[in-house]
Design a protein around this motif. Structure first.
Motif, PDB file in Angstrom:
ATOM      1  N   LEU A  56     110.543  11.766  96.924  1.00  0.00           N
ATOM      2  CA  LEU A  56     110.809  13.042  97.593  1.00  0.00           C
ATOM      3  C   LEU A  56     112.285  13.428  97.596  1.00  0.00           C
ATOM      4  N   THR A  57     113.158  12.514  97.202  1.00  0.00           N
ATOM      5  CA  THR A  57     114.583  12.837  97.151  1.00  0.00           C
ATOM      6  C   THR A  57     115.015  13.025  95.703  1.00  0.00           C
ATOM      7  N   ASN A  58     116.249  13.492  95.503  1.00  0.00           N
ATOM      8  CA  ASN A  58     116.768  13.719  94.156  1.00  0.00           C
ATOM      9  C   ASN A  58     117.384  12.472  93.534  1.00  0.00           C
ATOM     10  N   ALA A  59     117.607  11.436  94.355  1.00  0.00           N
ATOM     11  CA  ALA A  59     118.273  10.230  93.861  1.00  0.00           C
ATOM     12  C   ALA A  59     117.520   9.561  92.704  1.00  0.00           C
ATOM     13  N   PRO A  60     116.179   9.388  92.776  1.00  0.00           N
ATOM     14  CA  PRO A  60     115.480   8.759  91.656  1.00  0.00           C
ATOM     15  C   PRO A  60     115.625   9.527  90.343  1.00  0.00           C
ATOM     16  N   GLU A  61     115.652  10.860  90.434  1.00  0.00           N
ATOM     17  CA  GLU A  61     115.798  11.666  89.217  1.00  0.00           C
ATOM     18  C   GLU A  61     117.168  11.443  88.580  1.00  0.00           C
ATOM     19  N   ARG A  62     118.208  11.343  89.424  1.00  0.00           N
ATOM     20  CA  ARG A  62     119.555  11.077  88.897  1.00  0.00           C
ATOM     21  C   ARG A  62     119.625   9.679  88.292  1.00  0.00           C
ATOM     22  N   MET A  63     118.977   8.721  88.926  1.00  0.00           N
ATOM     23  CA  MET A  63     118.968   7.357  88.421  1.00  0.00           C
ATOM     24  C   MET A  63     118.232   7.262  87.091  1.00  0.00           C
ATOM     25  N   LEU A  64     117.123   7.988  86.991  1.00  0.00           N
ATOM     26  CA  LEU A  64     116.280   7.923  85.801  1.00  0.00           C
ATOM     27  C   LEU A  64     117.045   8.321  84.550  1.00  0.00           C
ATOM     28  N   ALA A  65     117.940   9.278  84.695  1.00  0.00           N
ATOM     29  CA  ALA A  65     118.698   9.777  83.539  1.00  0.00           C
ATOM     30  C   ALA A  65     119.471   8.665  82.831  1.00  0.00           C
ATOM     31  N   LYS A  66     119.840   7.629  83.568  1.00  0.00           N
ATOM     32  CA  LYS A  66     120.617   6.534  82.977  1.00  0.00           C
ATOM     33  C   LYS A  66     119.795   5.712  81.990  1.00  0.00           C
ATOM     34  N   TYR A  67     118.475   5.795  82.107  1.00  0.00           N
ATOM     35  CA  TYR A  67     117.615   4.922  81.307  1.00  0.00           C
ATOM     36  C   TYR A  67     116.905   5.656  80.170  1.00  0.00           C
TER      37      TYR A  67
ATOM     38  N   VAL B  76     116.100   6.905  76.596  1.00  0.00           N
ATOM     39  CA  VAL B  76     116.414   6.386  75.270  1.00  0.00           C
ATOM     40  C   VAL B  76     116.201   7.437  74.174  1.00  0.00           C
ATOM     41  N   ARG B  77     115.292   8.406  74.421  1.00  0.00           N
ATOM     42  CA  ARG B  77     115.057   9.438  73.406  1.00  0.00           C
ATOM     43  C   ARG B  77     114.066  10.471  73.928  1.00  0.00           C
ATOM     44  N   ASP B  78     113.942  11.563  73.211  1.00  0.00           N
ATOM     45  CA  ASP B  78     112.879  12.530  73.481  1.00  0.00           C
ATOM     46  C   ASP B  78     111.566  11.994  72.921  1.00  0.00           C
ATOM     47  N   ALA B  79     110.486  12.363  73.558  1.00  0.00           N
ATOM     48  CA  ALA B  79     109.169  11.909  73.103  1.00  0.00           C
ATOM     49  C   ALA B  79     108.817  12.554  71.766  1.00  0.00           C
ATOM     50  N   LYS B  80     108.099  11.812  70.936  1.00  0.00           N
ATOM     51  CA  LYS B  80     107.734  12.317  69.614  1.00  0.00           C
ATOM     52  C   LYS B  80     106.510  13.225  69.655  1.00  0.00           C
TER      53      LYS B  80
ATOM     54  N   GLU C 131     104.979   5.600  73.818  1.00  0.00           N
ATOM     55  CA  GLU C 131     105.718   4.806  72.823  1.00  0.00           C
ATOM     56  C   GLU C 131     106.095   3.422  73.342  1.00  0.00           C
ATOM     57  N   GLY C 132     105.199   2.836  74.162  1.00  0.00           N
ATOM     58  CA  GLY C 132     105.407   1.480  74.630  1.00  0.00           C
ATOM     59  C   GLY C 132     106.384   1.340  75.777  1.00  0.00           C
ATOM     60  N   LEU C 133     106.937   2.450  76.238  1.00  0.00           N
ATOM     61  CA  LEU C 133     107.904   2.409  77.337  1.00  0.00           C
ATOM     62  C   LEU C 133     107.366   3.252  78.506  1.00  0.00           C
ATOM     63  N   TRP C 134     108.244   3.932  79.211  1.00  0.00           N
ATOM     64  CA  TRP C 134     107.814   4.783  80.324  1.00  0.00           C
ATOM     65  C   TRP C 134     108.135   6.233  79.986  1.00  0.00           C
ATOM     66  N   ARG C 135     107.151   7.111  80.159  1.00  0.00           N
ATOM     67  CA  ARG C 135     107.356   8.520  79.836  1.00  0.00           C
ATOM     68  C   ARG C 135     107.346   9.356  81.114  1.00  0.00           C
ATOM     69  N   VAL C 136     108.337  10.255  81.249  1.00  0.00           N
ATOM     70  CA  VAL C 136     108.368  11.249  82.310  1.00  0.00           C
ATOM     71  C   VAL C 136     108.637  12.593  81.652  1.00  0.00           C
ATOM     72  N   TYR C 137     107.695  13.515  81.786  1.00  0.00           N
ATOM     73  CA  TYR C 137     107.738  14.786  81.059  1.00  0.00           C
ATOM     74  C   TYR C 137     107.857  14.503  79.567  1.00  0.00           C
ATOM     75  N   ASP C 138     108.870  15.033  78.909  1.00  0.00           N
ATOM     76  CA  ASP C 138     108.973  14.876  77.454  1.00  0.00           C
ATOM     77  C   ASP C 138     110.074  13.915  77.040  1.00  0.00           C
ATOM     78  N   SER C 139     110.396  12.981  77.913  1.00  0.00           N
ATOM     79  CA  SER C 139     111.440  11.992  77.617  1.00  0.00           C
ATOM     80  C   SER C 139     110.887  10.580  77.766  1.00  0.00           C
ATOM     81  N   ILE C 140     111.434   9.672  76.977  1.00  0.00           N
ATOM     82  CA  ILE C 140     111.053   8.264  77.001  1.00  0.00           C
ATOM     83  C   ILE C 140     112.178   7.462  77.648  1.00  0.00           C
ATOM     84  N   TYR C 141     111.787   6.595  78.580  1.00  0.00           N
ATOM     85  CA  TYR C 141     112.765   5.794  79.320  1.00  0.00           C
ATOM     86  C   TYR C 141     112.437   4.311  79.183  1.00  0.00           C
TER      87      TYR C 141
END
Length: 431
Positions: free
Chosen positions: A80-91, A93-97, A37-47
């Motif tokens: 390899l650490t959990n920090a990027p995953e925690r950071m990603l949550a802040k960005y 915007v929605r679940d993928a369609k 959707e023109g942004l960045w997708r990780v699993y089923d979420s759009i960031y």
């Protein structure tokens, strides 16, 4: 069997239908196929990572290149650490369609994420700085020898020394591959010495090949078409590709790096875009050094530089294209895959390691060694990888995988057989 489809995705990759395939057409096709959707997708979420681009610890290029794509596998393999995953949550915007295009899995209790968790614990027991410093020293030494032999070839007018210089330039470039998977650093620029470009290879090698090896999504599988075709497809592979390629492969290897430079230039002119940047001048530091050593005949210097480039190209091809991926027993697009579609197991099934390199950090660095572990954890220095084998072997055993090894000669012979092979393997990989 349908050949207009990919075994690891829901769509046949758009870029494969391009008349002129480049890293840019691959990215354009991926943006069309990935449901990001023109942004960045990780699993089923759009960031939306726009505001994070310039603050990305690995450098801004990684996020600029991947905007509009699904980066799930990249995100998992490069953090390899959990920090990027925690950071990603802040960005978010929605679940993928739409569902993900790639159908390989990365389950929490699956092979790869289990291995990743175990590797994180193992890394705490390893003096990583010690082994990465040794890699830096090897790289610096071979880089210096590249220029020393280049200048010596000019000083003495020796074609033999120019060939030797090409070998060292090739090894410098292969070791540079150890660095361009990571955050931006000066060593990654040395990859450019053979007229190739590390930015293009961050797309074709890191974003494409490393994530989806030997599939239709693997840009490196199509880069040397029509000269070589490794896909066991009777409908697209002709007699020349199957057998005459055994004769002309030394020539193609020799000019492949020069061809990539020409290809980038043609694309730049055809599209009217400037993709030639300052770092593209780095290859010319070698003939400049030759000129400093002996300025008596410019034509002779250019001749010796061409010999150096051809030597570097041939050695890069004979090492790189026979390093791990092309053998009749390795999974290619069209072959039967295992039922467990874990991304990490898929990586293992598309690789047979070179067992003749183990135990030497120099040989591993200069010959794409420890290839399986490198694919699974590309940001780790090659010097660290040997210390992860106990964890890898145990996890492979737990998940009924197969870790395979062979010699370089076995790979070279196998690669020629793979070029000739048109019948897909009906069974999953075996020992």
């Amino acid at each position: 069997m349908t050949w207009k489809s990919s075994q690891i995705s829901n769509k046949f990759p758009t870029y494969r239908n391009s008349a002129f395939i480049t890293t840019h057409s691959w990215l354009e096709g991926k943006r069309k196929d990935d449901n990001a959707e023109g942004l960045w997708r990780v699993y089923d979420s759009i960031y939306d990572l726009t505001d994070f681009i310039n603050r990305h610890p690995g450098g801004p290029d990684w996020l600029r290149l991947t905007k509009g794509t699904d980066i799930t596998e990249l995100f998992e393999a490069h953090h390899l650490t959990n920090a990027p995953e925690r950071m990603l949550a802040k960005y978010k915007v929605r679940d993928a369609k739409e569902p993900r295009n790639i159908t390989l899995s990365l389950e929490e209790d699956g092979f790869y994420r289990t291995l990743k968790s175990r590797v994180k614990e193992q890394l705490k027991t390893i003096d990583c700085k010690k082994y990465s410093t040794r890699s830096d020293l090897i790289h610096s030494s071979i880089l210096a020898l590249s220029f020393i032999f280049s200048m010596a070839s000019s000083l003495y007018g020796s074609k033999l020394l120019a060939i030797v210089a090409g070998l060292f330039v090739n090894w410098t470039v292969i070791i540079a591959h150890n660095y361009f998977h990571r955050k931006d650093n000066w060593r990654m620029y040395t990859f450019n010495l053979t007229l190739m470009n590390y930015k293009d290879w961050r797309i074709s090698h890191v974003l494409s090949h490393h994530m989806f090896p030997n599939s239709y999504h693997d840009l490196e599988l199509s880069t040397l078409e029509p000269f070589f075709c490794w896909v066991p497809n009777p409908y697209i592979k002709n007699f020349i590709q199957r057998y005459i390629s055994w004769i002309y492969f030394p020539f193609v290897y020799s000019v492949m790096t020069i061809m990539q430079y020409i290809k980038r230039t043609i694309y730049s002119i055809a599209k009217g875009v400037n993709i030639i940047e300052l770092d593209d001048l780095l290859p010319f530091t070698i003939p400049l050094a030759m000129y400093v050593a002996n300025s008596s005949c410019v034509f002779k210097i250019l001749q010796l530089w061409l010999i150096t480039l051809l030597s570097a190209g041939f050695s890069f091809g004979i090492i790189g294209l026979n390093a791990a991926h092309h053998h009749p027993e390795i999974v290619h697009e069209g072959d039967t895959m295992r039922n467990n579609r874990d991304w990490g197991l898929y990586q293992i099934d598309t690789i047979i390691d070179r067992g003749d390199l183990k135990g030497s950090q120099l040989l591993v660095l200069t010959h794409f060694g420890d290839h399986t572990l490198h694919h699974l954890f590309p940001t780790l220095d090659h010097g660290i990888l040997p210390h992860l084998y106990p964890v890898l072997y145990q996890t492979i055993e737990d998940y009924e995988g197969e870790m395979r090894e062979c010699s370089w000669l076995h790979h070279i012979i196998g690669q020629l057989k793979q070029l000739a092979r048109i019948t897909p393997n009906p069974n999953p990989p075996k020992k």
